[in-house]
Design a protein around this motif. Structure first.
Motif, PDB file in Angstrom:
ATOM      1  N   SER A  68       0.843  -1.185   0.000  1.00 11.13           N
ATOM      2  CA  SER A  68       0.000   0.000   0.000  1.00 11.13           C
ATOM      3  C   SER A  68       0.883   1.241   0.000  1.00 11.13           C
ATOM      4  CB  SER A  68      -0.946  -0.007   1.199  1.00 11.13           C
ATOM      5  OG  SER A  68      -0.234   0.202   2.385  1.00 11.13           O
ATOM      6  N   ASP A  92      -8.992  -6.359   8.818  1.00  6.65           N
ATOM      7  CA  ASP A  92      -8.379  -7.636   8.454  1.00  6.65           C
ATOM      8  C   ASP A  92      -6.905  -7.701   8.832  1.00  6.65           C
ATOM      9  OD1 ASP A  92      -7.620  -5.750   6.524  1.00  6.65           O
ATOM     10  OD2 ASP A  92      -8.097  -7.015   4.797  1.00  6.65           O
ATOM     11  N   VAL A  94      -3.126  -5.306   9.771  1.00  4.80           N
ATOM     12  CA  VAL A  94      -2.361  -4.066   9.913  1.00  4.80           C
ATOM     13  C   VAL A  94      -0.949  -4.340   9.414  1.00  4.80           C
ATOM     14  CG1 VAL A  94      -2.050  -4.499  12.405  1.00  4.80           C
ATOM     15  CG2 VAL A  94      -1.547  -2.246  11.476  1.00  4.80           C
ATOM     16  N   ARG A 143       4.823 -11.490   4.510  1.00  6.19           N
ATOM     17  CA  ARG A 143       4.460 -12.195   3.279  1.00  6.19           C
ATOM     18  C   ARG A 143       3.125 -11.655   2.827  1.00  6.19           C
ATOM     19  NH1 ARG A 143       6.595 -17.493   2.873  1.00  6.19           N
ATOM     20  NH2 ARG A 143       5.498 -17.535   0.891  1.00  6.19           N
ATOM     21  N   PHE A 144       2.890 -11.607   1.522  1.00  8.47           N
ATOM     22  CA  PHE A 144       1.583 -11.210   1.033  1.00  8.47           C
ATOM     23  C   PHE A 144       0.617 -12.372   1.223  1.00  8.47           C
ATOM     24  CE2 PHE A 144      -1.852 -10.570  -1.909  1.00  8.47           C
ATOM     25  CZ  PHE A 144      -2.186  -9.256  -1.632  1.00  8.47           C
TER      26      PHE A 144
HETATM   27  P1  IMP Z   1      -1.513  -0.603   5.861  1.00  7.05           P
HETATM   28  O1  IMP Z   1      -2.177   0.724   5.641  1.00  7.05           O
HETATM   29  O2  IMP Z   1      -0.179  -0.678   5.203  1.00  7.05           O
HETATM   30  O3  IMP Z   1      -1.465  -1.019   7.321  1.00  7.05           O
HETATM   31  O4  IMP Z   1      -2.314  -1.661   5.051  1.00  7.05           O
HETATM   32  C1  IMP Z   1      -3.497  -2.142   5.464  1.00  7.05           C
HETATM   33  C2  IMP Z   1      -4.333  -2.559   4.278  1.00  7.05           C
HETATM   34  O5  IMP Z   1      -3.541  -3.083   3.202  1.00  7.05           O
HETATM   35  C3  IMP Z   1      -5.213  -3.663   4.732  1.00  7.05           C
HETATM   36  O6  IMP Z   1      -6.454  -3.128   5.090  1.00  7.05           O
HETATM   37  C4  IMP Z   1      -5.300  -4.547   3.527  1.00  7.05           C
HETATM   38  O7  IMP Z   1      -6.404  -4.155   2.743  1.00  7.05           O
HETATM   39  C5  IMP Z   1      -4.053  -4.296   2.733  1.00  7.05           C
HETATM   40  N1  IMP Z   1      -3.062  -5.349   2.926  1.00  7.05           N
HETATM   41  C6  IMP Z   1      -1.889  -5.273   3.592  1.00  7.05           C
HETATM   42  N2  IMP Z   1      -1.209  -6.423   3.527  1.00  7.05           N
HETATM   43  C7  IMP Z   1      -1.985  -7.268   2.832  1.00  7.05           C
HETATM   44  C8  IMP Z   1      -1.818  -8.649   2.430  1.00  7.05           C
HETATM   45  O8  IMP Z   1      -0.821  -9.349   2.719  1.00  7.05           O
HETATM   46  N3  IMP Z   1      -2.845  -9.168   1.719  1.00  7.05           N
HETATM   47  C9  IMP Z   1      -3.949  -8.469   1.380  1.00  7.05           C
HETATM   48  N4  IMP Z   1      -4.138  -7.188   1.730  1.00  7.05           N
HETATM   49  C10 IMP Z   1      -3.157  -6.603   2.442  1.00  7.05           C
END
Ligand code: IMP
Ligand code: MG
Length: 168
Positions: A68, A92, A94, A143-144
């Motif tokens: 992101s 889901d 963080v 990991r994704f």
């Molecule tokens: P953050 O703002 O970087 O904490 O990202 C949070 C958002 O990114 C989550 O609400 C997810 O929608 C998405 N996200 C982060 N990592 C993953 C992943 O490994 N799989 C799918 N979505 C992810």
């Protein structure tokens, strides 16, 4: 497969029982953060014996497919006033923390009586900003992942019952 459906449900039952004690006798507002938080929230509230209303917030961040950017957009807003309410935000995952930081700030600006955030997954290694997370069901490596509400880079895979990760 990283986390099986059975393992997910076991973790959610424990968190649900804990939240039931915390919110005993209160009437709360639960806010699943869309889209990824919908499945976790649906299972979590069925494990909470608490009087609760449901509101939704939607957030999306611009970015590459598996990272992101931190530039968060609100895609859906709540309809009930949150002022004076006990709010439970359900997300889901963080990752950098930027999405939660943005959403928590937004909710706090509406003067809730309390705000707690619970997440299913925490990728601690990637945190860029400090966010308050009351409860996390699983800590995972960098990991994704997708499944169980989280989508794969193409936007599919949310309906998988387990949490899976891409092969190297
Ligand atoms: P953050 O703002 O970087 O904490 O990202 C949070 C958002 O990114 C989550 O609400 C997810 O929608 C998405 N996200 C982060 N990592 C993953 C992943 O490994 N799989 C799918 N979505 C992810
Ligand atoms: Mg999300």
């Amino acid at each position: 497969m990283l986390i099986s459906s059975a393992h997910i449900q076991e973790g959610i039952r424990k968190l649900g029982a804990e939240l039931t004690e915390i919110y005993a006798g209160r009437r709360i507002v639960v806010i699943p953060l869309l889209r990824g938080g919908f499945m976790f929230a649906a299972d979590l509230i069925r494990n909470m014996d608490v009087d609760l209303q449901i509101e939704f917030l939607g957030a999306a961040s611009y970015g590459e497919q598996t990272r992101s950017s931190g530039e968060v957009r609100l895609t859906l807003d709540t309809t009930l006033p949150l002022s004076g309410r006990d709010v439970l935000l359900v997300e889901d995952i963080v990752d950098t923390g930027l999405t939660l930081a943005y959403i928590q700030k937004l909710i706090k600006s509406r003067n809730p009586a309390s705000l707690r955030t619970v997440v299913l997954l925490d990728k601690k290694a990637r945190r860029q900003v400090d966010v308050e997370v009351y409860g996390c069901v699983f800590s995972i490596p960098d990991r994704f992942v997708f499944g169980y509400g989280l989508d794969s880079p193409g936007g599919y895979g949310r309906n998988l019952p387990d949490i899976v990760t891409l092969k190297d």
